[in-house]
Design a protein around this motif. Sequence first.
Motif, short mmCIF file in Angstrom:
data_model
loop_
_atom_site.label_atom_id
_atom_site.label_comp_id
_atom_site.label_asym_id
_atom_site.label_seq_id
_atom_site.Cartn_x
_atom_site.Cartn_y
_atom_site.Cartn_z
N ALA A 129 0.87 -1.19 0.00
CA ALA A 129 0.00 0.00 0.00
C ALA A 129 0.90 1.24 0.00
CB ALA A 129 -0.90 0.01 1.23
N PRO A 130 0.80 2.10 -1.04
CA PRO A 130 1.69 3.28 -1.11
C PRO A 130 1.50 4.24 0.08
CG PRO A 130 0.69 2.83 -3.23
CD PRO A 130 -0.04 1.95 -2.25
N ILE A 131 2.61 4.78 0.52
CA ILE A 131 2.60 5.80 1.61
C ILE A 131 2.55 7.16 0.90
CG2 ILE A 131 3.91 6.78 3.53
CD1 ILE A 131 5.42 3.99 3.58
N LEU A 132 1.38 7.80 1.00
CA LEU A 132 1.20 9.07 0.28
C LEU A 132 1.31 10.25 1.25
CD1 LEU A 132 -1.87 8.07 -1.93
CD2 LEU A 132 0.56 7.95 -2.50
N VAL A 133 2.24 11.10 0.95
CA VAL A 133 2.39 12.27 1.83
C VAL A 133 1.59 13.43 1.24
CG1 VAL A 133 4.60 11.58 2.80
CG2 VAL A 133 4.52 12.97 0.70
N GLU A 134 1.59 14.55 1.95
CA GLU A 134 0.85 15.73 1.51
C GLU A 134 1.19 16.06 0.05
OE1 GLU A 134 0.86 18.66 4.75
OE2 GLU A 134 0.76 20.14 3.13
N GLY A 135 0.22 16.30 -0.76
CA GLY A 135 0.45 16.56 -2.17
C GLY A 135 0.33 15.30 -3.01
N GLY A 136 0.13 14.16 -2.33
CA GLY A 136 -0.13 12.91 -3.05
C GLY A 136 1.11 12.17 -3.54
N ALA B 95 -7.45 -10.62 1.74
CA ALA B 95 -8.89 -10.36 1.87
C ALA B 95 -9.09 -8.85 1.79
CB ALA B 95 -9.38 -10.87 3.22
N PRO B 96 -10.27 -8.36 1.32
CA PRO B 96 -10.49 -6.91 1.22
C PRO B 96 -10.21 -6.19 2.54
CG PRO B 96 -12.26 -8.10 0.15
CD PRO B 96 -11.42 -9.15 0.81
N ALA B 97 -10.57 -6.78 3.68
CA ALA B 97 -10.35 -6.13 4.98
C ALA B 97 -8.85 -5.99 5.25
CB ALA B 97 -11.00 -6.93 6.10
N GLN B 98 -8.08 -7.04 4.83
CA GLN B 98 -6.62 -7.00 5.04
C GLN B 98 -6.00 -5.89 4.17
OE1 GLN B 98 -6.01 -11.18 4.14
NE2 GLN B 98 -5.25 -11.51 6.26
N ALA B 99 -6.52 -5.80 2.91
CA ALA B 99 -6.01 -4.76 2.01
C ALA B 99 -6.31 -3.37 2.60
CB ALA B 99 -6.65 -4.90 0.62
N ALA B 100 -7.53 -3.24 3.15
CA ALA B 100 -7.92 -1.95 3.75
C ALA B 100 -7.03 -1.64 4.96
CB ALA B 100 -9.39 -1.99 4.16
N ALA B 101 -6.74 -2.69 5.75
CA ALA B 101 -5.88 -2.51 6.93
C ALA B 101 -4.48 -2.07 6.49
CB ALA B 101 -5.80 -3.80 7.74
N LEU B 102 -3.98 -2.66 5.41
CA LEU B 102 -2.65 -2.30 4.89
C LEU B 102 -2.62 -0.83 4.46
CD1 LEU B 102 -0.07 -3.94 4.61
CD2 LEU B 102 -0.61 -4.29 2.18
N GLN B 103 -3.72 -0.38 3.85
CA GLN B 103 -3.79 1.03 3.43
C GLN B 103 -3.84 1.96 4.65
OE1 GLN B 103 -7.05 0.74 0.53
NE2 GLN B 103 -5.65 1.70 -0.97
N GLN C 14 -1.07 5.70 8.37
CA GLN C 14 -0.43 5.94 9.67
C GLN C 14 1.05 6.29 9.48
OE1 GLN C 14 -1.49 6.17 12.90
NE2 GLN C 14 -3.38 6.38 11.74
N THR C 15 1.65 5.53 8.55
CA THR C 15 3.09 5.80 8.29
C THR C 15 3.26 7.22 7.73
OG1 THR C 15 3.33 3.46 7.80
CG2 THR C 15 5.15 4.90 7.14
N ALA C 16 2.35 7.61 6.82
CA ALA C 16 2.42 8.97 6.27
C ALA C 16 2.24 10.00 7.38
CB ALA C 16 1.34 9.15 5.20
N ALA C 17 1.32 9.68 8.33
CA ALA C 17 1.10 10.61 9.45
C ALA C 17 2.36 10.71 10.31
CB ALA C 17 -0.08 10.14 10.29
N LEU C 18 3.02 9.55 10.49
CA LEU C 18 4.27 9.59 11.27
C LEU C 18 5.33 10.45 10.57
CD1 LEU C 18 4.72 5.90 12.54
CD2 LEU C 18 4.33 7.94 13.93
N LEU C 19 5.37 10.31 9.23
CA LEU C 19 6.35 11.13 8.48
C LEU C 19 6.02 12.63 8.64
CD1 LEU C 19 6.85 9.11 5.16
CD2 LEU C 19 8.48 9.42 7.03
N ALA C 20 4.71 12.95 8.55
CA ALA C 20 4.29 14.35 8.70
C ALA C 20 4.66 14.86 10.09
CB ALA C 20 2.80 14.49 8.46
N LEU C 21 4.43 14.00 11.09
CA LEU C 21 4.76 14.37 12.46
C LEU C 21 6.26 14.63 12.60
CD1 LEU C 21 3.42 14.65 15.24
CD2 LEU C 21 4.11 12.31 15.71
N ARG C 22 7.01 13.72 11.93
CA ARG C 22 8.47 13.87 11.97
C ARG C 22 8.88 15.22 11.37
NH1 ARG C 22 12.78 10.18 11.93
NH2 ARG C 22 14.66 11.01 10.93
#
Length: 497
Positions: free
Chosen positions: A119-126, A143-151, A156-164
Motif C-alpha cells: 500500500a503506497p505511503i502518500l504524503v501531503e500533495g499525493g 482479503a479486502p479487509a486486510q487490504a484496507a488494513a494495509l492502506q 499511519q506511516t504517512a502521518a508519522l512522516l508528517a509528524l516527523r
Amino acid sequence: MPAVPAARAENDADRVAHLRRFEILDSLPEGAYDDIVALASQLCGAPIALISLVDAERQWFKARVGLEAQETPRDLAFCDHALLRPDAVFTIPDAHADPRFADNPLVTGPPHIRFYAGAPILVEGGLPMGTVCVIDTQPRLLAPAQAAALQALARQTAALLALRAHTRLAQQQAAELAKTSAEAQRERQRSAELLDLVLRGGNLGLWDIHVPSSVWTANARELEMLGHAADGAGPSTTDWRTLIHPDDWPQVRAALQAHLGGAAPAFQCEHRMRHRAGHWIWVQSHAVVVDRSADGQPLRVVGTHRDVTRRKEAEAEIELAHARLQQLSTTDALTGVGNRRHFDDCLAREWARSARTHQPLALLMIDIDHFKLYNDRYGHPAGDDCLRRVAELITACARRGGEIVARYGGEEFAVLLPGTPIDGARAVAQRCLQALRDGAIEHLASPTDGVVSLSIGVAVRVAGKSIEPKALTDAADAALYEAKRGGRDRLAVGTAG
Ligand SMILES: Nc1nc2c(ncn2[C@@H]2O[C@H](COP(=O)(O)OP(=O)(O)OP(=O)(O)O)[C@@H](O)[C@H]2O)c(=O)[nH]1
C-alpha cells in the motif's frame, strides 16, 4: 529473463527530493514504525512485512519483520511498481506466474518471494514515498479487509512522516529561537559592556531618579565616587536631594526644573555632593527625562556624574594665583600700598565717576621732607624702613574707605579721595601731617624739628568735558611745590582750576 524494473514517474525526482527532506533515510529504528510492520504482518498473516522507502536507486527499509536485508537495489524493488498506482494496493498473487518478477533474484533466491501486496505511503500533495508491504513465500491473495488494513497502516506511516517533519521544523525553529535569543542576550551583554566601557572611560557614575518619590539609585562607579562600597551598599538615604550641597541646591533645582518643564533639552550643571567621608566632591551632572506619564509628567530621570573635584580645585588655585598676580601688579613691593600704575588706573576710573556724578575728586600729593638727607644719614635700608612707616601712617589717615593710597614716586605718595570737597581733603592732609609728628621718626639731619615730616599739596576738581585728570595732578603738584616753598611740614591748597 532478468527482472523488469518499474517505469519511473515523471515527477520521480521531486518525489525523491521530498523523501530526503524527511531525513529519515538511514535513520535508526523507531518503535512507532516497528509497530506498524508488526501489525501489518499479523493482520495479513504474512511472514514478511516492510516499510519500504524508495530512494533514487535503492529501496531502504525503515522497519522490517522477517527480512535480514536493510535495503535492496531499486531495480529489484516490487514497491517501485506499487508507486505507479498510488491509490491502490499493488498485489502480485504469484511472482512465478508474473513475467515482470519471475526472474527477479528476490523471487529466484532469498527471500523467495511468491506473494507481494504493497500500500503506497502518500504524503501531503499525493506523492508516494514508498509502501507498507507484506510478502509471503506462498502464492495467495489479501482479503479486502486486510487490504484496507494495509492502506490504513500506510496512512499511519504517512502521518508519522508528517509528524516527523513538524517535529523537525519545531526543533529547527526552537534552535533558531534559542540562537536568536542567545544573540539578543549577547547583544544586550555587548551593549552593557560598551556602556560600562563608556562610563568607565569617561569616569562617569550612572544614576536614576524616580521623580514622584525622589528615590535615587546608582551604579557601582557612582557609589564609589561618593565613597560607598562598589558592592551596592549605597548611602543610607535614598533621597538624592539630601546629597547635594545646600548652597548649590537652588542652582540644581533651577536647572532641573528648566529641563523637566521642557525649557532645556537636558539637565546640566556642576555642583557639590556629599562624600561618605564628610567632605564634598564636585560633580558635572548631565541628565534627561526618559519616561513621562500619559499627561506628560516626568516619571524617571537618568543621568551621569563626572567627578570634577580636581579640575575645580585647579580652577580655584588658578583664580587665587590670578588674584595674587593682580594684586602684585597693582601693589608697590616696598611699602604695600598701591603702585603708580594702580594710581593711574584709579585716577582714570574716579575721574570718570566724578564726571558722571559731578562729585568732587580730591588729591593729596605727599612728599617726605629732606629724604635725601635721611638716606645720607641713616643709610638706604633705613630709608626703605622709613618709607614703609610713612606709608603705614598715611594709610591709617585715609580711613573712610574708598580712598586710594599709592606710592607716586620715590619718596612721594598720592592719596585720592573720591567724593571729597576741599575741607575734607584738607582735614585728611592735616591728619597725615599730625600722624607724622606723632610718629616722631627720628631725622636728626632734617632742619625741620629733628623728625620726619611731610609736605602736602591738596587739590580738588570736579571732572567735566573740558577738563582732564592732569588738571588735578598738576594742581596738587603745584600746591606741593607751594608747601615746600612755604617751609615744609605743611599743606598747601591748590587754587581752583
Ligand atoms: N631709601 C630709599 N630712598 C629713596 C627711594 N626712592 C627715592 N629715594 C630717595 O629719596 C630722595 C629724594 O630726594 P630729593 O628729591 O632731593 O628730595 P628731598 O631730599 O626729599 O628734599 P625735599 O623733597 O626738597 O624735601 C633721593 O635721595 C632718593 O634717592 C627708595 O625707595 N628708598
